[in-house]
Scaffold this active site. Structure first.
Site, short mmCIF file in Angstrom:
data_model
loop_
_atom_site.label_atom_id
_atom_site.label_comp_id
_atom_site.label_asym_id
_atom_site.label_seq_id
_atom_site.Cartn_x
_atom_site.Cartn_y
_atom_site.Cartn_z
CG ASP A 181 -2.13 -0.91 1.03
OD1 ASP A 181 -2.32 -1.42 -0.09
OD2 ASP A 181 -2.87 -1.12 2.01
CB SER A 218 -3.25 0.81 13.41
OG SER A 218 -2.98 0.03 12.28
#
Length: 289
Positions: free
Chosen positions: A71, A193
């Site tokens: 990514d 996250s």
């Protein structure tokens, strides 16, 4: 959709598996009548035409672009192409690859569909940030973000103290390691996250998530994309740092205003599969456990 002819290839050549796969990727392009273009510094090595990210004319010649890596590689590619409305997709050579459309096994089929015009385009919203000296109106920095902006402490041992304004109105004060302001696309990245929510990428929203907030009451907020927010360092705070998709953009000190709003640009993602996002998220998250 139109058939692609000139495909910009943005490879992460620090990855051994990408270097190994490069001859096959270029061969696939040739077999399907696509002209691959590589970064100027490596094009000669691979016998390809070149693009130069510092020369917009060479980027404007691209019909589409593909990243080979994780990514992070796709985000770097997007950073260069956002102003030019060049459609993109990613081939995942990394670990998680939330943004990638296919992996190497699906690359040949992907190239074939591009050459045949058998694909769809999906518009993704982008955020824009300006760092402004309030006293003079001087713009210190302007940046775009596909995933997120992060305003965080510049010194690891210190806590960031940030005031937030929504539509010009005081809307919160945070004592935390920092704040994440994510697009719907970026909800699967740092936002996730940090405990923020997953958001369908086509939703017209942004997500504000504190990082390790010094309060049990500090929670993520989901706001309409059209509502501008401003972030300011609380008087007496240490220097903060604004980052866009993992790249530091500007220092932020007392007297600076960080204005974050909808970008005038959108990014077009090439869609080659009929992926279900709920299923994709579940598969990616389970693979990561």
């Amino acid at each position: 959709m139109g058939k692609l002819k000139r495909l910009g290839v943005f490879p992460n050549l620090d990855k051994e598996n990408v270097r190994i796969a490069m001859p096959d990727v270029l061969s696939m392009c040739s077999n399907w009548g696509l002209t691959p273009l590589m970064p100027l510094e490596v094009a000669k090595e691979y016998g390809c035409d070149a693009y130069d990210v510092k020369q917009p004319a060479t980027l404007l010649s691209l019909d589409g672009a593909v990243s080979l890596g994780g990514d992070g590689t796709l985000l770097q590619m997007a950073r260069h192409l956002i102003p030019y409305r060049i459609p993109i997709f990613g081939v995942n050579f990394g670990h998680l690859g939330f943004l990638a459309e296919v992996d190497l096994r699906g690359m040949n089929k992907a190239i074939a569909r591009l050459a045949q015009g058998n694909y769809n385009l999906e518009q993704r919203n982008i955020l824009q940030a300006k760092v402004i000296k309030e006293a003079t109106g001087e713009v210190k920095a302007v940046a775009q973000a596909l995933n997120e902006f992060v305003l965080a402490k510049g010194i690891y041992s210190k806590m960031a103290h940030i005031r937030m304004f929504i539509n010009g109105k005081p809307s919160g004060k945070y004592a935390a390691d920092g704040l994440i302001i994510a697009t719907a696309t970026g909800s699967t990245a740092y936002n996730l996250s940090a405990g923020g929510p997953l958001v369908m990428p086509e939703l017209d929203v942004k997500v504000i998530t504190p990082i390790c907030a010094h309060s049990l009451l500090a929670r993520a907020l989901v706001l309409p994309m059209n509502e501008p927010i401003e972030l300011r360092a609380v008087p007496g705070s240490e220097e903060l740092v604004l980052a866009s998709d993992g790249e530091n953009i500007s220092s932020v000190v007392e007297g600076d205003v960080v204005r974050i709003e909808r970008s005038p640009y959108q990014l077009q993602f090439i869609r080659l599969t009929s992926r279900d996002y709920y299923q994709t998220w579940q598969q990616k998250l389970m693979r990561n456990n």
